[in-house]
Design an enzyme around this catalytic site. Sequence first.
Site, mmCIF file in Angstrom:
data_model
loop_
_atom_site.group_PDB
_atom_site.id
_atom_site.type_symbol
_atom_site.label_atom_id
_atom_site.label_comp_id
_atom_site.label_asym_id
_atom_site.label_seq_id
_atom_site.Cartn_x
_atom_site.Cartn_y
_atom_site.Cartn_z
ATOM 1 N N SER A 41 0.740 -1.264 -0.032
ATOM 2 C CA SER A 41 0.061 0.162 -0.024
ATOM 3 C C SER A 41 0.797 1.158 -0.048
ATOM 4 O O SER A 41 1.957 1.079 0.524
ATOM 5 C CB SER A 41 -0.870 0.023 1.266
ATOM 6 N N TYR A 64 -2.320 -0.444 10.075
ATOM 7 C CA TYR A 64 -2.196 -0.933 9.019
ATOM 8 C C TYR A 64 -0.895 -0.690 8.135
ATOM 9 O O TYR A 64 -0.137 -1.442 7.523
ATOM 10 C CB TYR A 64 -3.438 -0.338 8.118
#
Length: 385
Positions: free
Chosen positions: A218, A231
């Site tokens: 990501s 995350y």
Amino acid sequence: MSIFSSETGWLCLAVTAVLGGTVLCKCKSSGWLGSCICLAGLWGGACLLSLSLFWGFILFSALCFLIYTRLSGQELLPVDQKAVLVTGGDSGIGHALCKYLDQLGFTVFAGVLHEKGSGAEELRRTCSQRLSVLQLDITNPAQIKDAHSKVVQKVQDRGLWAVINNAGVLLLPADGELIPMNDYRQCMAVNFFGAVEVTKAFLPLLRKSKGRLVNIASMAGGVPMENLAAYGSSKAALTMFSSVMRQELSKWGVKVALVQPGGFRTNITGGSDTWDKLEKNILDHLPAEVQEDYGQDYILAQRNILSFMDKYSSADVSPVLRDVQHAVMAKSPSALYTPGRSVYLWLCLASFCPTAVFDYICENGFGPKKAMPRALRMPWKNKAM
């Protein structure tokens, strides 16, 4: 003396034109960026030739050769029913990837969290007979082992060409102090440890085929983003793992690619029911002092971040699909892919900007309008603190 006044000069210019034309023809399928690079090279070569015919010709020829070599590496290999494993095929990018690779002619193993779920059933219904749905919770070593056995049984001597580690969880974005330790552990278990365990299980097959390992991380794994401590940390770990494996596996002929997408609309954030459970989980695990300082209204407002992410994310995941296709099929895939709007720019800013400048940009130009914790809205308490 003019460079055009001798036969040697004309010969050099003719050879240069042939080289430049070859490169331009080679990059027709590489898009406008490759064409611009080559045109800039041609212009630079012309300038060099005007200064020194011999050295201009040598340098420009070298430039053309390097670009030609680079573009040659972008050629796509034939599919030839190569077998690929995709994790997280229930929904989102993983689901779209399974369908896309199946349409391209790959033998696809779609690892799903729920073998009898709607996502798995849709894959069975819409894809070809080449696609196999595998029950694969990547945090469950027994399921990884079972999936490995089924893959080996089906591919036999053809081998496994690629593993695409796509499965991931986001959970509820919140200040790092508010995120329960269980959420940190779950993010690491799925986004990092799960991907590592799947990789280790299937690497012997990839080494045998000299295939590809593609890890989908990501943008948050390379750009510090508020409210994504759990995350982002897990994706940063996956990013470093990919870089190390790229170096270590090169001697085996296995190529490793990292994909760091920007904002794409998937169901990784879940729905309102999921948000309610995550909010309750946060409130249940907060010490009374922390809950008092932040305030329940501030904590409950964290779900607005999910609404913001959903609103400004792209519903078109095709840039991710194309990049993964290139990583799997290109003769010389890139080490890093950054699909999504301004992703590469943000990665560069995070890497090269002075910290104070980067923090100022993030504070004033990125994300929804930020609320303030309860204690910071109360001047009298600030003085006491």
